[in-house]
Design a protein around this motif. Structure first.
Motif, short mmCIF file in Angstrom:
data_model
loop_
_atom_site.label_atom_id
_atom_site.label_comp_id
_atom_site.label_asym_id
_atom_site.label_seq_id
_atom_site.Cartn_x
_atom_site.Cartn_y
_atom_site.Cartn_z
N ILE A 64 0.91 -1.19 0.05
CA ILE A 64 0.01 0.00 -0.04
C ILE A 64 0.85 1.23 0.13
O ILE A 64 1.70 1.60 0.83
CB ILE A 64 -0.89 -0.09 1.21
N TYR A 65 0.68 1.89 -1.13
CA TYR A 65 1.75 3.00 -1.19
C TYR A 65 1.25 4.40 -0.81
O TYR A 65 0.09 4.69 -1.04
CB TYR A 65 1.84 3.06 -2.83
N TYR A 66 1.97 5.18 -0.55
CA TYR A 66 1.55 6.89 -0.36
C TYR A 66 2.80 7.82 -0.61
O TYR A 66 3.90 7.44 -0.59
CB TYR A 66 1.25 6.99 1.17
N LEU A 67 2.42 8.74 -0.83
CA LEU A 67 3.53 9.78 -1.31
C LEU A 67 4.12 10.45 0.06
O LEU A 67 3.28 11.29 0.80
CB LEU A 67 3.12 10.80 -2.28
N GLN A 68 5.15 10.04 0.31
CA GLN A 68 5.94 10.63 1.67
C GLN A 68 5.92 11.93 1.89
O GLN A 68 5.89 12.38 2.88
CB GLN A 68 7.04 9.79 1.98
N GLN A 69 5.93 12.90 0.96
CA GLN A 69 6.08 14.14 1.04
C GLN A 69 4.63 14.89 1.19
O GLN A 69 4.69 15.91 1.40
CB GLN A 69 6.81 14.92 -0.50
N ASN A 70 3.59 14.04 0.89
CA ASN A 70 2.37 14.56 1.27
C ASN A 70 1.90 14.26 2.54
O ASN A 70 1.53 13.14 2.85
CB ASN A 70 1.29 13.80 0.05
N LYS A 71 1.59 15.44 3.38
CA LYS A 71 1.13 15.00 4.74
C LYS A 71 0.01 14.32 4.81
O LYS A 71 -0.13 13.61 5.79
CB LYS A 71 1.30 16.42 5.48
N GLU A 72 -1.09 14.97 4.13
CA GLU A 72 -2.46 13.85 4.35
C GLU A 72 -2.41 12.78 3.94
O GLU A 72 -2.88 11.73 4.57
CB GLU A 72 -3.34 14.82 3.28
N GLN A 73 -1.52 12.13 2.80
CA GLN A 73 -1.37 11.01 2.49
C GLN A 73 -0.75 10.18 3.57
O GLN A 73 -0.95 8.91 3.95
CB GLN A 73 -0.67 10.61 0.91
N VAL A 106 8.12 4.47 -4.11
CA VAL A 106 7.47 5.49 -2.94
C VAL A 106 7.45 4.60 -1.75
O VAL A 106 7.42 3.51 -1.44
CB VAL A 106 6.20 6.19 -3.43
N ALA A 107 7.08 5.35 -0.52
CA ALA A 107 6.85 5.04 0.74
C ALA A 107 5.60 4.13 0.73
O ALA A 107 4.62 4.07 -0.18
CB ALA A 107 6.51 6.09 1.82
N MET A 108 5.58 2.89 1.67
CA MET A 108 4.57 1.89 1.75
C MET A 108 4.66 1.00 2.72
O MET A 108 5.53 1.06 3.77
CB MET A 108 4.92 1.03 0.44
N PRO A 124 -11.62 -6.91 -1.23
CA PRO A 124 -12.65 -5.93 -1.47
C PRO A 124 -12.64 -4.53 -0.10
O PRO A 124 -13.37 -3.49 -0.23
CB PRO A 124 -13.92 -6.75 -1.10
N TRP A 125 -12.39 -5.23 1.04
CA TRP A 125 -12.33 -4.35 2.25
C TRP A 125 -11.27 -2.91 1.87
O TRP A 125 -11.71 -1.75 1.93
CB TRP A 125 -12.03 -4.90 3.33
N LEU A 126 -10.18 -3.42 1.26
CA LEU A 126 -9.20 -2.37 0.95
C LEU A 126 -9.77 -1.51 -0.26
O LEU A 126 -9.37 -0.32 -0.31
CB LEU A 126 -8.10 -3.05 0.53
N ALA A 127 -10.61 -2.15 -1.22
CA ALA A 127 -11.12 -1.40 -2.47
C ALA A 127 -11.85 -0.16 -1.97
O ALA A 127 -12.05 1.07 -2.56
CB ALA A 127 -11.65 -2.30 -3.29
N ILE A 128 -12.57 -0.26 -0.59
CA ILE A 128 -13.26 0.72 -0.12
C ILE A 128 -12.54 1.44 0.85
O ILE A 128 -12.74 2.75 0.75
CB ILE A 128 -14.53 0.25 0.60
N TRP A 129 -11.71 0.98 1.74
CA TRP A 129 -10.82 1.74 2.89
C TRP A 129 -9.62 2.58 2.18
O TRP A 129 -8.82 3.15 3.20
CB TRP A 129 -10.80 0.88 3.97
N ARG A 130 -9.26 2.17 1.04
CA ARG A 130 -7.71 2.53 0.78
C ARG A 130 -7.54 4.14 0.61
O ARG A 130 -6.51 4.55 0.41
CB ARG A 130 -7.27 1.84 -0.36
N GLY A 131 -8.79 4.57 0.31
CA GLY A 131 -8.68 6.18 0.24
C GLY A 131 -7.98 6.52 -0.95
O GLY A 131 -8.00 5.91 -2.19
N PRO A 132 -7.11 7.49 -0.83
CA PRO A 132 -6.16 8.15 -1.77
C PRO A 132 -5.19 7.31 -2.14
O PRO A 132 -4.20 7.99 -3.24
CB PRO A 132 -5.85 9.66 -1.17
N LEU A 133 -4.69 6.21 -1.55
CA LEU A 133 -3.38 5.64 -1.75
C LEU A 133 -3.78 4.37 -2.74
O LEU A 133 -4.98 4.18 -3.23
CB LEU A 133 -3.42 4.67 -0.34
#
Length: 174
Positions: A64-73, A106-108, A124-133
């Motif tokens: 599960i990836y996120y942009l480490q420079q993005n505080k919200e992510q 990227v970070a993960m 299926p749970w992750l499809a709903i809850w992963r949000g912007p990631l």
């Protein structure tokens, strides 16, 4: 991405070579087809098919990836990591990496899935809850041959993406 033409594939009809032709009858919805009845469900409901790993590594990794420079992510990723640990304690969940590691650009953080039931519940749970990631879901296979080439194929040609794709550094598998 790996070129699918460089791989050999078993026939998807293996085991059904002498089966009778399928019906063209439509199901109740008027669009899908009526399928032949089986005496029992596919064993894939109970165990991953070969060559998926049924041992300590698990059949699938979810990165599960996120942009480490993005505080919200970053905050969302940490909150999601905590939620997964609380809701799915039976899964193997690794630390949150705040920088690229291995082929991941990227970070993960990583989650391992060991059974079809876990896959069927978590994805299926992750499809709903992963949000912007974004998430990379890749198999772990047990096959003869060059381990790095197999890992490269698992991370590319056999991979499933949720959200935006990130270009992996497949050179680490050379």
């Amino acid at each position: 991405m790996a070129d699918p033409s460089q791989y050999k594939y078993p026939s998807p009809l293996e085991g059904y070579e002498n089966a009778p032709p399928l019906s063209d009858d439509k199901a109740e919805d008027g669009k899908s087809f009526v399928n032949p009845k089986n005496e029992k469900l596919s064993k894939a409901y109970d165990e991953f098919p070969d060559p998926l790993n049924k041992g300590l590594q698990g059949g699938f990794d979810v990165h599960i990836y996120y942009l480490q420079q993005n505080k919200e992510q970053t905050q969302y990723a940490r909150d999601l990591w905590e939620r997964i640990r609380r809701e799915f304690p039976e899964l193997r969940i690794y630390r949150v990496w705040d920088k690229p590691i291995g082929p991941h650009p990227v970070a993960m953080f990583e989650v391992n899935l060991f059974t079809p039931a876990q896959f069927g519940a978590f994805i299926p749970w992750l499809a709903i809850w992963r949000g912007p990631l974004s998430a990379l879901v890749h198999p772990n296979t047990v096959e003869d041959g060059d381990h790095r080439a197999i890992e490269k194929r698992n991370h590319s040609q056999r991979a499933i993406w949720m959200g935006e794709r990130f270009p992996l550094d497949l050179g680490v598998f050379k």
